[in-house]
Design a protein around this motif. Structure first.
Motif, PDB file in Angstrom:
ATOM      1  N   LYS A   1       0.739  -1.193  -0.022  1.00 55.90           N
ATOM      2  CA  LYS A   1      -0.112   0.027   0.026  1.00 55.90           C
ATOM      3  C   LYS A   1       0.990   1.253  -0.073  1.00 55.90           C
ATOM      4  CE  LYS A   1      -3.846   1.917   2.898  1.00 55.90           C
ATOM      5  NZ  LYS A   1      -4.576   2.534   1.575  1.00 55.90           N
ATOM      6  N   PRO A   2       0.485   2.263  -0.838  1.00 54.93           N
ATOM      7  CA  PRO A   2       1.409   3.188  -1.007  1.00 54.93           C
ATOM      8  C   PRO A   2       1.414   4.288   0.047  1.00 54.93           C
ATOM      9  CG  PRO A   2      -0.108   3.268  -2.829  1.00 54.93           C
ATOM     10  CD  PRO A   2      -0.340   2.038  -2.184  1.00 54.93           C
TER      11      PRO A   2
ATOM     12  N   LEU B   1       9.096  15.698  -9.982  1.00 56.38           N
ATOM     13  CA  LEU B   1       9.605  14.616  -9.078  1.00 56.38           C
ATOM     14  C   LEU B   1       8.045  14.274  -8.566  1.00 56.38           C
ATOM     15  CD1 LEU B   1      10.730  12.144  -7.549  1.00 56.38           C
ATOM     16  CD2 LEU B   1      11.245  13.679  -5.646  1.00 56.38           C
ATOM     17  N   GLU B   2       7.346  15.309  -8.135  1.00 58.24           N
ATOM     18  CA  GLU B   2       5.819  14.988  -7.460  1.00 58.24           C
ATOM     19  C   GLU B   2       4.852  14.332  -8.579  1.00 58.24           C
ATOM     20  OE1 GLU B   2       6.009  18.267  -4.001  1.00 58.24           O
ATOM     21  OE2 GLU B   2       5.074  18.905  -5.966  1.00 58.24           O
ATOM     22  N   LYS B   3       5.196  14.935  -9.967  1.00 53.25           N
ATOM     23  CA  LYS B   3       4.428  14.390 -10.937  1.00 53.25           C
ATOM     24  C   LYS B   3       4.879  12.912 -11.414  1.00 53.25           C
ATOM     25  CE  LYS B   3       2.751  15.263 -15.546  1.00 53.25           C
ATOM     26  NZ  LYS B   3       2.962  13.597 -15.763  1.00 53.25           N
ATOM     27  N   ALA B   4       6.095  12.709 -11.401  1.00 51.97           N
ATOM     28  CA  ALA B   4       6.646  11.502 -11.599  1.00 51.97           C
ATOM     29  C   ALA B   4       5.989  10.432 -10.648  1.00 51.97           C
ATOM     30  CB  ALA B   4       8.122  11.250 -11.736  1.00 51.97           C
TER      31      ALA B   4
ATOM     32  N   ILE C   1       2.847   7.122 -10.614  1.00 53.90           N
ATOM     33  CA  ILE C   1       2.804   5.844 -10.127  1.00 53.90           C
ATOM     34  C   ILE C   1       1.778   5.403  -9.356  1.00 53.90           C
ATOM     35  CG2 ILE C   1       4.117   4.124  -8.670  1.00 53.90           C
ATOM     36  CD1 ILE C   1       6.744   5.785  -9.418  1.00 53.90           C
ATOM     37  N   HIS C   2       1.381   6.372  -8.357  1.00 54.94           N
ATOM     38  CA  HIS C   2      -0.002   6.438  -7.688  1.00 54.94           C
ATOM     39  C   HIS C   2      -0.199   7.739  -7.022  1.00 54.94           C
ATOM     40  CE1 HIS C   2      -2.835   5.407  -4.566  1.00 54.94           C
ATOM     41  NE2 HIS C   2      -2.798   4.133  -5.213  1.00 54.94           N
ATOM     42  N   PRO C   3      -1.279   8.241  -7.184  1.00 53.88           N
ATOM     43  CA  PRO C   3      -1.624   9.756  -7.165  1.00 53.88           C
ATOM     44  C   PRO C   3      -1.566   9.893  -5.179  1.00 53.88           C
ATOM     45  CG  PRO C   3      -3.759   8.607  -7.230  1.00 53.88           C
ATOM     46  CD  PRO C   3      -2.630   7.474  -7.840  1.00 53.88           C
TER      47      PRO C   3
ATOM     48  N   CYS D   1       3.577  11.598   0.660  1.00 53.21           N
ATOM     49  CA  CYS D   1       4.448  11.146   1.677  1.00 53.21           C
ATOM     50  C   CYS D   1       5.750  10.971   1.252  1.00 53.21           C
ATOM     51  CB  CYS D   1       3.912   9.504   2.097  1.00 53.21           C
ATOM     52  SG  CYS D   1       3.679   8.678   0.428  1.00 53.21           S
ATOM     53  N   ILE D   2       6.257  11.875   0.526  1.00 51.66           N
ATOM     54  CA  ILE D   2       7.690  12.007   0.330  1.00 51.66           C
ATOM     55  C   ILE D   2       8.405  12.511   1.586  1.00 51.66           C
ATOM     56  CG2 ILE D   2       9.606  13.319  -0.952  1.00 51.66           C
ATOM     57  CD1 ILE D   2       7.592  14.044  -3.282  1.00 51.66           C
ATOM     58  N   ASP D   3       9.242  11.594   2.114  1.00 49.91           N
ATOM     59  CA  ASP D   3      10.046  11.993   3.315  1.00 49.91           C
ATOM     60  C   ASP D   3      11.399  12.567   2.688  1.00 49.91           C
ATOM     61  OD1 ASP D   3      11.204  11.879   5.675  1.00 49.91           O
ATOM     62  OD2 ASP D   3      11.651   9.658   6.086  1.00 49.91           O
ATOM     63  N   VAL D   4      11.060  13.809   2.870  1.00 52.89           N
ATOM     64  CA  VAL D   4      12.426  14.785   2.446  1.00 52.89           C
ATOM     65  C   VAL D   4      13.474  14.729   3.168  1.00 52.89           C
ATOM     66  CG1 VAL D   4      13.119  17.369   1.951  1.00 52.89           C
ATOM     67  CG2 VAL D   4      10.673  16.453   1.533  1.00 52.89           C
TER      68      VAL D   4
END
Ligand code: SF4
Length: 254
Positions: free
Chosen positions: A181-182, A203-206, A210-212, A217-220
């Motif tokens: 689960k993403p 990056l957000e678009k890429a 894959i999954h909206p 939840c990008i861990d910067v």
């Protein structure tokens, strides 16, 4: 250019061995870490990348022959022991790439079933088959650490071909397609210390392709300016836009 396939061969030759049907890897230390609310951590030797801001380059990621040979059972025992004593719910392998010789890590995950095992990986070695193996383990959470926001940034940071950035994204895709689960079982981390705002949007678009939910939840990650990391960045001609001082205070470079 640095070839991740060649590095993989070298790690497999010098930092992985099989004895009595067990796959051994080299480890330099086991520790309780504050990250993520507290996590038992093992530092493994060897990586298939050479990131120009790697904090572990001196002791584990850029080396091949340091550390103690351990089978997965011993790794799991030591991690579980730290977690039990400190009241942690999570364990992980850090310091290098944990999915080199994956049978070793998969067994350590299985032997740590009562804990969440955070697989912190650059993802390059996750093909469809390995994604299925990881997805089949209910206690595994995979954190794919993207090296930059775009293929060009990846190349600058790692000095490896940009095609490997796409392998990192493919890893997330394979894991999601395998049923993880993403944002719960698999999530992206991203080194954005060298990234422009425009590239972060790319990056957000890429990830959204894959999954909206993934951009949420990008861990910067930012570069931590330890002296040995600053030294490495200098030799690689890297200057971060955003970074963090070792005491945790943000440092804006430009
Ligand atoms: S992938 Fe991680 S461990 Fe390997 S060199 Fe890059 S930052 Fe270091």
């Amino acid at each position: 250019m640095i070839d991740p396939e060649r590095l993989l061969e070298l790690v497999l030759r010098y930092a992985v061995k099989t004895e009595g049907g067990e796959v051994y890897r080299r480890y330099t230390r086991f520790r309780a870490d504050r990250w993520c609310g507290g996590i038992a951590t093992a530092d493994v030797v060897g990586c298939n990348l050479r990131c120009g801001m790697c904090w572990a380059w001196r002791n584990t990621s850029f080396v091949f022959t340091a550390g103690e040979w351990l089978p997965p059972g011993e790794v799991a025992d030591r991690l579980r022991d730290i977690a039990r004593r400190r009241g942690f719910e999570q364990v992980r392998v850090s310091g290098g790439e944990p999915l080199i010789a994956p049978a070793h890590l998969l067994k350590a995950i299985d032997l740590s079933a009562e804990y969440t095992f955070v697989v912190e990986t650059n993802g390059i070695l996750i093909n469809r088959q390995l994604a299925k193996e990881l997805a089949a383990r209910p206690n595994a959470v995979v954190r794919i650490s993207l090296k930059g926001a775009t293929a060009e940034e990846f190349e600058k940071i790692t000095m490896s071909p940009s095609a490997y950035f796409h392998k990192q994204l493919d890893a997330i895709r394979h894991l999601v397609e395998s049923g993880m689960k993403p944002c719960r079982d698999v999530y992206p981390a991203a080194m954005l210390g060298f990234s422009t705002d425009e590239n972060i949007k790319k990056l957000e678009k890429a990830l959204a392709d894959i999954h909206p939910v993934l951009p949420q939840c990008i861990d910067v990650e930012y570069v931590i300016l330890y002296p040995h990391v600053v030294k490495l960045m200098k030799t690689r001609g890297l200057t971060p836009i955003r970074a963090v001082r070792p005491d945790g205070v943000p440092a804006f470079m430009v």
